[in-house]
Design an enzyme around this catalytic site. Sequence first.
Site, PDB file in Angstrom:
ATOM      1  N   LYS A 163      81.740  23.021   4.259  1.00  0.00           N
ATOM      2  CA  LYS A 163      81.910  24.003   5.317  1.00  0.00           C
ATOM      3  C   LYS A 163      82.738  23.359   6.416  1.00  0.00           C
ATOM      4  O   LYS A 163      82.308  22.391   7.040  1.00  0.00           O
ATOM      5  CB  LYS A 163      80.570  24.474   5.876  1.00  0.00           C
ATOM      6  CG  LYS A 163      80.733  25.548   6.951  1.00  0.00           C
ATOM      7  CD  LYS A 163      79.405  26.076   7.455  1.00  0.00           C
ATOM      8  CE  LYS A 163      78.723  25.092   8.365  1.00  0.00           C
ATOM      9  NZ  LYS A 163      77.510  25.681   9.010  1.00  0.00           N
ATOM     10  N   ARG A 189      84.732  33.346   7.652  1.00  0.00           N
ATOM     11  CA  ARG A 189      84.004  34.072   8.688  1.00  0.00           C
ATOM     12  C   ARG A 189      84.386  33.548  10.055  1.00  0.00           C
ATOM     13  O   ARG A 189      84.827  32.399  10.208  1.00  0.00           O
ATOM     14  CB  ARG A 189      82.498  33.939   8.472  1.00  0.00           C
ATOM     15  CG  ARG A 189      81.943  32.556   8.752  1.00  0.00           C
ATOM     16  CD  ARG A 189      80.477  32.449   8.386  1.00  0.00           C
ATOM     17  NE  ARG A 189      79.935  31.135   8.670  1.00  0.00           N
ATOM     18  CZ  ARG A 189      78.767  30.694   8.201  1.00  0.00           C
ATOM     19  NH1 ARG A 189      78.026  31.468   7.434  1.00  0.00           N
ATOM     20  NH2 ARG A 189      78.344  29.481   8.505  1.00  0.00           N
ATOM     21  N   GLU A 249      65.181  28.411   6.138  1.00  0.00           N
ATOM     22  CA  GLU A 249      66.057  27.500   5.389  1.00  0.00           C
ATOM     23  C   GLU A 249      65.579  26.075   5.616  1.00  0.00           C
ATOM     24  O   GLU A 249      65.508  25.603   6.755  1.00  0.00           O
ATOM     25  CB  GLU A 249      67.503  27.659   5.830  1.00  0.00           C
ATOM     26  CG  GLU A 249      68.484  26.890   4.973  1.00  0.00           C
ATOM     27  CD  GLU A 249      69.934  27.231   5.281  1.00  0.00           C
ATOM     28  OE1 GLU A 249      70.828  26.530   4.770  1.00  0.00           O
ATOM     29  OE2 GLU A 249      70.158  28.189   6.031  1.00  0.00           O
ATOM     30  N   LYS A 306      73.524  35.959   3.302  1.00  0.00           N
ATOM     31  CA  LYS A 306      73.606  37.103   4.216  1.00  0.00           C
ATOM     32  C   LYS A 306      74.864  37.920   3.945  1.00  0.00           C
ATOM     33  O   LYS A 306      74.841  39.152   3.990  1.00  0.00           O
ATOM     34  CB  LYS A 306      73.583  36.617   5.662  1.00  0.00           C
ATOM     35  CG  LYS A 306      72.347  35.783   6.031  1.00  0.00           C
ATOM     36  CD  LYS A 306      72.438  35.304   7.467  1.00  0.00           C
ATOM     37  CE  LYS A 306      71.236  34.434   7.852  1.00  0.00           C
ATOM     38  NZ  LYS A 306      71.282  33.103   7.205  1.00  0.00           N
ATOM     39  N   LYS A 312      83.845  28.298   4.033  1.00  0.00           N
ATOM     40  CA  LYS A 312      82.887  27.634   3.152  1.00  0.00           C
ATOM     41  C   LYS A 312      83.465  27.636   1.744  1.00  0.00           C
ATOM     42  O   LYS A 312      83.883  28.678   1.224  1.00  0.00           O
ATOM     43  CB  LYS A 312      81.545  28.358   3.181  1.00  0.00           C
ATOM     44  CG  LYS A 312      80.904  28.389   4.557  1.00  0.00           C
ATOM     45  CD  LYS A 312      79.638  29.220   4.573  1.00  0.00           C
ATOM     46  CE  LYS A 312      78.507  28.539   3.833  1.00  0.00           C
ATOM     47  NZ  LYS A 312      77.236  29.290   3.976  1.00  0.00           N
ATOM     48  N   ARG A 351      68.131  32.632  15.804  1.00  0.00           N
ATOM     49  CA  ARG A 351      67.765  31.423  15.051  1.00  0.00           C
ATOM     50  C   ARG A 351      66.906  30.488  15.894  1.00  0.00           C
ATOM     51  O   ARG A 351      67.240  30.191  17.047  1.00  0.00           O
ATOM     52  CB  ARG A 351      69.006  30.683  14.581  1.00  0.00           C
ATOM     53  CG  ARG A 351      68.753  29.271  14.044  1.00  0.00           C
ATOM     54  CD  ARG A 351      69.931  28.744  13.272  1.00  0.00           C
ATOM     55  NE  ARG A 351      70.126  29.454  12.014  1.00  0.00           N
ATOM     56  CZ  ARG A 351      71.062  29.137  11.118  1.00  0.00           C
ATOM     57  NH1 ARG A 351      71.888  28.130  11.345  1.00  0.00           N
ATOM     58  NH2 ARG A 351      71.167  29.836  10.005  1.00  0.00           N
ATOM     59  N   ARG A 361      82.574  33.060  13.781  1.00  0.00           N
ATOM     60  CA  ARG A 361      81.205  32.975  14.296  1.00  0.00           C
ATOM     61  C   ARG A 361      81.218  32.616  15.779  1.00  0.00           C
ATOM     62  O   ARG A 361      82.069  31.854  16.235  1.00  0.00           O
ATOM     63  CB  ARG A 361      80.414  31.926  13.507  1.00  0.00           C
ATOM     64  CG  ARG A 361      79.095  31.513  14.121  1.00  0.00           C
ATOM     65  CD  ARG A 361      78.308  30.608  13.206  1.00  0.00           C
ATOM     66  NE  ARG A 361      77.753  31.337  12.077  1.00  0.00           N
ATOM     67  CZ  ARG A 361      76.829  30.853  11.251  1.00  0.00           C
ATOM     68  NH1 ARG A 361      76.363  29.635  11.422  1.00  0.00           N
ATOM     69  NH2 ARG A 361      76.374  31.571  10.254  1.00  0.00           N
TER      70      ARG A 361
END
Length: 772
Positions: A305, A275, A437, A469, A292, A372, A277
């Site tokens: 990760k 991904r 989380e 997700k 990851k 977040r 980000r």
Amino acid sequence: MKFGEQLRSSIIREYQWYYIDYNGLKGELRDATGPLAANGSGAKEWTEEDETRFVGKLETELEKVHTKQQVKAMEISRRIAISEREVKEVVNRLNERGLGEEGPSEEEFLLLEEDLSDIIADVHDLAKFVQLNYTGFYKIIKKHDKLTGWHLRPAFDTRLKAKPFYKENYDASVIKLSKLYDLVRTRGNPVKGDSAAGGSQASFIRQTTKYWVHPDNVTELKLIILKHLPVLVFNASKEFEQQDQAITSIYYDNPEKWDLYEGRLKKSEGAEAIRLRWYGGMKTETIFVERKTHREDWTGEKSVKARFAIKEKNVNSYMKGELLPAAIFEKARKEGKKSEKAIAEDERLAAEIQYSVLKHGYKPVCRSFYNRTAFQLPADARVRISLDTELTMVREDNLDGRARSGDNWRRMDIGVDYPFSQLPPEDVVRFPYAILEVKLQTQVGQEPPEWIRQLISSHLVEAVPKFSKFIHGTACLFPSRINLLPFWMPQMDVDIRKPVTHDFGIRRPDISGTTTTSDDEEEELDSDDEELDAVRRGAGNGESSRHGARLRAPATDMEGQTVDLPTANDDFPIYDSDDEYDENYELEEARRVGGWHYYRILFSSKASAAASGAWSVLKYIIPHPHGSEIPRSDRLQTLFRNSRIQTKRFSAPPGKKIYVPVRVEPKVYFAAERTFLGWIEYSIYIGTIATTLLNFGDHPTPTAFWIAGIFTFLAIFSLLYSVGIYLYRSRSIRNRKAARYYDRWGPSVLCVALFVAAGFNFVYEGRERKYW
């Protein structure tokens, strides 16, 4: 519980005159003034005059609620500002005291703590007031549209946007309160340090669990956590902005094979997720490329990760292979801000990701966006809590001919403007819950903090281990391409709100019990709401055991709240096994492959269907006992009265299959082999007995021959049975199927047959020797 009853039971004293007049509005709906309806029901028709009167009263109620919300929000802001001045004054006195001078007393800090706790309780009460009134307005509008036939919902949505009392965002207040409360709690000495500290301990256990949080409980959950952990702010000198909390990720996969999706779903050894980000708005120049990697526990390694930073202007050329990793880190080498070892590791990671993307044809397929709020002591990583709200998944592919991202690595027609109303429905999935989380890093044998144990076993959260997700977004956005669904998909149709299990929540410091989370928060249900009534019936089905479990004592372990009461038949799991998901699933997969594989699967499915039909006929013909009905207990009678209670089993849509996580370690293969070898040994013993009876008798007789034949049949049958069971289990283990790995009937049948054969041998041998 009907909404009117819930409204009466949840009233907070300060707001008692400002709630929506729900019963009064319901009375207006009953006071129609038109002529009698033609359907013969005796009711009067709803006229334009009635509509004008009802809308006028509705406007009055909306103005009342909106005004109270605005006044209270301003009051809370002023109280926070005053508390901030008082806290700073006390802390400055503490820091500027000279030698021999006394600083602020403990009593001053206690008074400040009580004042902040009272403000926190005010924010909690206001959030509950807003949520309850928002629900009340939409319930009365729904009731109006159903009873009168006039559609008021679209027009009322416009009025709500003009007075959006329900859109108040408390994040700024939460961050300020968190900072002030942390100052007071630590008596002016807040913990300082690197937020990543604590990860170098030599012996620790890292536990990560994910939970769903209903939007009604989000603000309350934040307020509870901030009393124990401060909000983690990376740039304390900058004024808070909403986009500072935004996190956006672009996930890559092969849109033909979906290798990364299935690998992450099945938790295969070495499964990867790639991904890109970024944090904040679309103008952010720094993009993080992350990978990851999942590692099974039996390997002795930990899931990893890893990531490196790249400038946004270089992302396209890097992902296309035009920009090599060495060029990316050339400037970093010249500046010398990072060690050569760290740069080499980043360069190796960049080369591996680039190679994987080019080799496997990975493309951007899905975007995840959320805001977040992180809670953590800056220098202590033992407890990390993050709460992701407004989670949204968006398509990034060009598969159906629409150029969403085009040749770019991300689409540019959206940013961080939740709820992305400009997108068509097929391009966006708005997740209905927040994601909590909890990461615990404790010493071996050390228990997590008590408040954490109470939080995760409370009514505020619903445990969903291994939620992803990326997996959820891909499964929802590509329904025609994804046939293997995550195990939590059926749970999306179940209301996760739960009754209060124990006394846990926000309390005012001086008046015990005036503001708690133990108010009656059962399901908001009107007798004429078909949708919610269906949910209640679902609760009578699948939720009955869950409600029963929640009325017990709080869970004592990390995952205790996920354990339900035993069902009437524990032989099957709550999710159908892989063999029972959809009888046509493997056939549809084989049809896509074609060839002899398809014909083999077709023959196998037809044979299985014939055998199943024959078994059903036999069960119908042969009489068998039925269980007696057990009277309902007093507790169940109180909870559900005379409504039907049964266990609900979830099944996937036609042509799809729900993947149930199955943990497979090497010892599982060895166990299957040991069991197979055990059966082989059993078969050899029986075969030896048969051979001895047949070939080594002093006077062979027909009786000895038939007894030897029975033992020979047992030996052959046990051999065939053991081979079949071994092949079935090995295939299930390789495919990670949620199959039954225990043997319910085989050992019993073979042991009974062996007993019968030995008995026959004893009887006939006795007769041959004339003992009877």
